[in-house]
Design a protein around this motif. Structure first.
Motif, PDB file in Angstrom:
ATOM      1  N   VAL A  53       0.807  -1.151  -0.333  1.00  0.00           N
ATOM      2  CA  VAL A  53       0.090   0.073  -0.121  1.00  0.00           C
ATOM      3  C   VAL A  53       1.045   1.254   0.054  1.00  0.00           C
ATOM      4  CG1 VAL A  53      -1.821   1.119   1.156  1.00  0.00           C
ATOM      5  CG2 VAL A  53      -1.915  -1.111   1.065  1.00  0.00           C
ATOM      6  N   GLY A  75      -0.802   4.735  -1.256  1.00  0.00           N
ATOM      7  CA  GLY A  75      -2.091   4.619  -0.983  1.00  0.00           C
ATOM      8  C   GLY A  75      -2.770   5.127   0.636  1.00  0.00           C
ATOM      9  N   MET A  96      -8.038   1.728   1.572  1.00  0.00           N
ATOM     10  CA  MET A  96      -8.290   0.334   1.237  1.00  0.00           C
ATOM     11  C   MET A  96      -9.662  -0.198   1.449  1.00  0.00           C
ATOM     12  SD  MET A  96      -6.741  -3.101   2.811  1.00  0.00           S
ATOM     13  CE  MET A  96      -5.167  -3.336   2.094  1.00  0.00           C
ATOM     14  N   VAL A 122      -3.493   4.584   7.085  1.00  0.00           N
ATOM     15  CA  VAL A 122      -4.483   4.002   5.987  1.00  0.00           C
ATOM     16  C   VAL A 122      -5.675   3.613   6.498  1.00  0.00           C
ATOM     17  CG1 VAL A 122      -4.257   2.229   4.101  1.00  0.00           C
ATOM     18  CG2 VAL A 122      -2.127   3.311   5.029  1.00  0.00           C
ATOM     19  N   VAL A 151      -6.344   0.685  -2.981  1.00  0.00           N
ATOM     20  CA  VAL A 151      -6.022  -0.963  -3.145  1.00  0.00           C
ATOM     21  C   VAL A 151      -7.365  -1.523  -2.456  1.00  0.00           C
ATOM     22  CG1 VAL A 151      -4.778  -2.634  -1.862  1.00  0.00           C
ATOM     23  CG2 VAL A 151      -3.604  -0.433  -2.287  1.00  0.00           C
TER      24      VAL A 151
END
Length: 485
Positions: free
Chosen positions: A105, A110, A113, A135, A206
């Motif tokens: 990630v 990123g 998710m 994240v 992701v």
């Protein structure tokens, strides 16, 4: 999205958690209705006992054959997936799996998710790991989304929010989702959840999913689902990460069909699910959709410990249908949270000691009446009661005793006082003189028998010796016969 920390139910506190669950009338009512429904659905989905027996025999054979060749099949799976363009990663521990996933990630900068259903991601506490590193991981399975909003763990491996009523969900959505009116209409609640999640698929950097079956022959990842969220997670974001335990590999594509039939009918009484996804690689040149990268994380996390022992290896036959939970008289009364583990119920009682160590799960093998219902309904015939007895033995085995395949936490439930008591029992019963003396003393001092007799008096009246030993009664009877003669 709720920022509240997931409620942790430590497995070491199982007995206290179970008492709390038993005192929760609403929970008991919700579980009883849900379990009765699921048991009836499963029964109706197997109308022919002969077909069920044959299918279970086939499923058991497939799982045992694949497990007997597990190292070889895992290498073949990696080879085929790599040839298909999938990047394969190996993780020995939960921490290693989390680092690998976060690394993928982070390598794409990123921040979001979106997740399909994955019990392995629950097992490794992935959501927390990612949140601590900036994240956001959003559950897209409706049941998982509900418990995530509530700051809870799933209570069932198939139906994570089975302990929630529609009133609970109505209040949750009203309080947690902006501008959401209170409604108890189930269809409306589903639509509210869908609208809240729809944009997440488009915004996610992701997507993550679990794996139901990984086919070594073709390098195919099979994903079983009913909502379509799994397909969205694995196709809309540019990066798809699949995570699974090493035991999910099967040898051939033809092995999947009978296992799929057993899984769906045992889990929720459906002949098939709405979606069956087969993922063999990333988007190819000229294709208009699908992820540009696909990764598979293969997790051990204690599974090789079970694999090393020929008897305990049968634990890994599980296809995660949850039927054993639905029929377990313990689970159906206390629910999944009381266990304090990712996998609750009978299957959790036999797999969690390998994942977490017996020192953290020593009460779980005894959280069973040994009625055998779990073994009778298991679609791949895992002898769960046999496994429970073995784990009870290992939890009592002296920690220093050398065995062929020691389990982590061996001897965690062993008690010095209990060992001393059994040593005394052995001494008394090995000596006729001591046995007679003990019997005489026990009968004469019977009124002083302890009222609290460890586990026995949790559910029974205290044991009190008789006023005379059997030998004395026989002698008195013989004497009376002689006198009358």
């Amino acid at each position: 999205m709720s920022e509240s920390k997931i409620t942790v139910y430590p497995s070491r506190a199982f007995k206290d958690n179970a008492r709390l669950a038993l005192s929760d009338g609403k929970l008991r009512q919700s579980l009883r209705g849900a379990m009765d429904f699921l048991m009836a659905k499963r029964l109706a989905s197997f109308p022919d006992p002969a077909e069920l027996a044959a299918l279970r025999t086939l499923g058991e054979g497939i799982r045992q054959r694949c497990l007997s060749r597990l190292p070889e099949l895992l290498e073949q799976l990696e080879e085929k997936l790599t040839a298909n363009g999938v990047q394969v990663h190996w993780a020995e521990t939960a921490e290693e799996a989390n680092r690998i996933i976060h690394g993928i990630v982070a390598g794409r900068q990123g921040k979001l998710m979106v997740k399909g259903k994955s019990m392995v991601s629950e097992e490794i506490e992935l959501n927390h790991y990612l949140a601590e590193r900036g994240v956001e991981a959003v559950e897209s399975d409706m049941g998982e989304y509900i418990v995530q909003l509530a700051g809870e763990k799933p209570t069932h491996i198939i139906m994570p929010a089975i302990h929630k009523t529609k009133q609970d969900i109505a209040r949750l959505f009203h309080e947690q989702l902006p501008d959401t009116p209170y409604t108890e209409d189930v269809d409306a609640l589903i639509q509210i959840g869908r609208r809240a999640l729809r944009q997440k698929y488009l915004d996610a950097d992701v997507g993550l999913s679990g794996v139901n079956f990984a086919v070594a022959e073709t390098g195919t990842l099979c994903l079983v689902e009913n909502e379509g969220n799994g397909r969205m997670c694995t196709t809309v974001p540019d990066v798809h990460i699949a995570v699974t335990g090493i035991e999910k590999v099967v040898e051939k594509l033809e092995d999947v069909a009978p296992l799929y039939s057993l899984l769906t009918r045992s889990a929720i009484g459906q002949p098939i699910t709405t979606y069956f996804n087969m993922i063999s690689g990333p988007r190819k040149p000229g294709e208009k959709d699908g992820p540009r990268e696909v990764h598979l994380v293969l997790l051990d996390n204690g599974r090789s410990q079970a694999y090393a022992d020929e008897q305990l290896r049968k634990t890994l036959q599980c296809i995660r249908c949850g039927a054993c939970m639905n029929h377990c008289p313990v689970y159906t009364r206390i629910g999944g949270h009381a266990y304090g583990t990712t996998y609750p119920g009978p299957i959790g009682e036999i797999i969690s000691p390998h994942l977490m160590g017996l020192e953290n799960t020593s009460d779980l093998p005894t959280a069973s009446s040994l009625c055998g219902a779990c073994g009778e309904v298991c679609p791949v015939r895992i002898p769960i009661p046999e496994m429970l007895m073995r784990l009870r033995e290992e939890s009592q085995r002296p920690a220093g005793e050398r065995v062929a395949h020691p389990l982590r936490g061996q001897g965690a439930a062993a008690s010095g006082a209990e060992r001393l008591a059994w040593a005394g029992w052995r001494l008394v019963n090995a000596s006729p003189n001591l046995y007679r003396m003990f019997g005489w003393a026990a009968t004469r001092l019977r009124r002083h028998a302890p009222k609290n007799q460890l586990g026995w008096t949790q559910n029974h009246l205290p044991l009190t010796p008789a006023s005379r030993t059997l030998h004395e009664l026989v002698r008195e009877r013989e004497a009376s016969k002689g006198t009358s003669a």
